[in-house]
Design a protein around this motif. Sequence first.
Motif, PDB file in Angstrom:
ATOM      1  N   SER A 269     -11.996   7.021   4.172  1.00 38.21           N
ATOM      2  CA  SER A 269     -11.231   5.778   3.977  1.00 38.21           C
ATOM      3  C   SER A 269     -10.137   5.625   5.034  1.00 38.21           C
ATOM      4  O   SER A 269      -9.491   6.605   5.413  1.00 38.21           O
ATOM      5  N   LYS A 270      -9.945   4.412   5.467  1.00 36.08           N
ATOM      6  CA  LYS A 270      -8.915   4.132   6.461  1.00 36.08           C
ATOM      7  C   LYS A 270      -7.556   4.025   5.776  1.00 36.08           C
ATOM      8  O   LYS A 270      -7.371   3.193   4.893  1.00 36.08           O
ATOM      9  N   PRO A 271      -6.581   4.847   6.149  1.00 40.34           N
ATOM     10  CA  PRO A 271      -5.244   4.781   5.535  1.00 40.34           C
ATOM     11  C   PRO A 271      -4.557   3.449   5.829  1.00 40.34           C
ATOM     12  O   PRO A 271      -4.834   2.782   6.829  1.00 40.34           O
ATOM     13  N   ILE A 272      -3.660   3.081   4.944  1.00 40.54           N
ATOM     14  CA  ILE A 272      -2.940   1.810   5.024  1.00 40.54           C
ATOM     15  C   ILE A 272      -1.483   2.072   5.364  1.00 40.54           C
ATOM     16  O   ILE A 272      -0.884   3.040   4.899  1.00 40.54           O
ATOM     17  N   LEU A 273      -0.889   1.185   6.151  1.00 44.09           N
ATOM     18  CA  LEU A 273       0.542   1.234   6.422  1.00 44.09           C
ATOM     19  C   LEU A 273       0.969  -0.157   6.871  1.00 44.09           C
ATOM     20  O   LEU A 273       0.369  -0.725   7.792  1.00 44.09           O
ATOM     21  N   SER A 274       1.980  -0.700   6.216  1.00 39.82           N
ATOM     22  CA  SER A 274       2.482  -2.004   6.621  1.00 39.82           C
ATOM     23  C   SER A 274       3.087  -1.897   8.021  1.00 39.82           C
ATOM     24  O   SER A 274       3.430  -0.809   8.485  1.00 39.82           O
ATOM     25  N   SER A 275       3.235  -3.024   8.685  1.00 46.30           N
ATOM     26  CA  SER A 275       3.801  -3.003  10.029  1.00 46.30           C
ATOM     27  C   SER A 275       5.281  -2.622   9.969  1.00 46.30           C
ATOM     28  O   SER A 275       5.978  -2.918   8.988  1.00 46.30           O
ATOM     29  N   GLU A 276       5.746  -1.974  11.001  1.00 47.44           N
ATOM     30  CA  GLU A 276       7.158  -1.567  11.071  1.00 47.44           C
ATOM     31  C   GLU A 276       8.073  -2.778  11.013  1.00 47.44           C
ATOM     32  O   GLU A 276       9.116  -2.755  10.340  1.00 47.44           O
ATOM     33  N   SER A 277       7.702  -3.852  11.679  1.00 41.76           N
ATOM     34  CA  SER A 277       8.544  -5.053  11.673  1.00 41.76           C
ATOM     35  C   SER A 277       8.631  -5.669  10.287  1.00 41.76           C
ATOM     36  O   SER A 277       9.693  -6.127   9.860  1.00 41.76           O
ATOM     37  N   ARG A 278       7.503  -5.655   9.548  1.00 34.89           N
ATOM     38  CA  ARG A 278       7.506  -6.258   8.211  1.00 34.89           C
ATOM     39  C   ARG A 278       8.340  -5.440   7.227  1.00 34.89           C
ATOM     40  O   ARG A 278       9.155  -5.999   6.488  1.00 34.89           O
TER      41      ARG A 278
END
Length: 306
Positions: A269-278
């Motif tokens: 599975s591809k890990p998730i991470l919100s954008s640093e700017s968001r």
Amino acid sequence: MKLYYFRFPNGISNFGDNLNPWIWDRLLPGMFDEDKKTTFVGIGSLLNEYIPKAQKTVVFGSGVGYGKGLPNIDQSWKIYCVRGKLSAKALGVSSELAVTDSAVLIRRLYQQASNKVNQFAYMPHIDHAIRGDSSWKLICEQAGIAYIDPRWPIEQVLSAMSQTEVLLAEAMHGAIIADALRVPWIPVLTSARMLPFKWQDWCSSIDIEYKPQYVMPDSKLYPPGPRMRSSWRYSINCVKQAPQRFFKAVWEGETKKMAMQLADIAKTSKPILSSESRIEQLTVELEERLEQFKQDVASGYFHHSD
């Protein structure tokens, strides 16, 4: 002002709920006492009919989720922000109040470890941790990944999480804190009785679509019943029931099957991470609204004459 959050009976600790005193006592030192005239509703899916009646009610980053009904919002309520757009819509309040879960403010409070000890770790939902108890540790050992128990003390969970490269999370606040601290995460679901609404609500705030990976256990683990925490009575019963009642019924082959599923999720599975700017934008917005709350307190907005 009374800090309101969910508490399990028998002194059981839950990471997501106990973030409340850990975070708010640091951000708002000396603010809270046992005065119930004003209720501060913070971290958690707390916006339901169970919120105690008070002369004034403060909402800061909470979400709709558990419970059969919505709270009766009137002029005595001061909503600074809610968890996401779904909560705002359910409550019938302005979408401008939809920011994100206020637990994201941990970004300003916790310095995570720079060294990574575990490639993967798994953190179950609290109700499943209670029911499964030590069996989850066994399953994780068989899967070759670390185990993080949501019943551990806050600092222990934070330390374990920050030393993990990728967190597999069924506990939503595990994912929220992981994202805030820049630890990639994978949402996992082990029971059809979990509540997707709260995940969708929060994920909408960070511009992520909620697509959980499934680890479906034998039905003996989670007999048919209400959705998790659909009532306070359910959570109390969950604690009273011996975990072994469910996990003793699971054959060795079933735990191995679950371990294989977890291991496969970690590998594929591809890990998730919100954008640093968001995530930084949301953090700043929470800080601005927290500053407004402090100003309102200083101006006497929450003062009671009686």
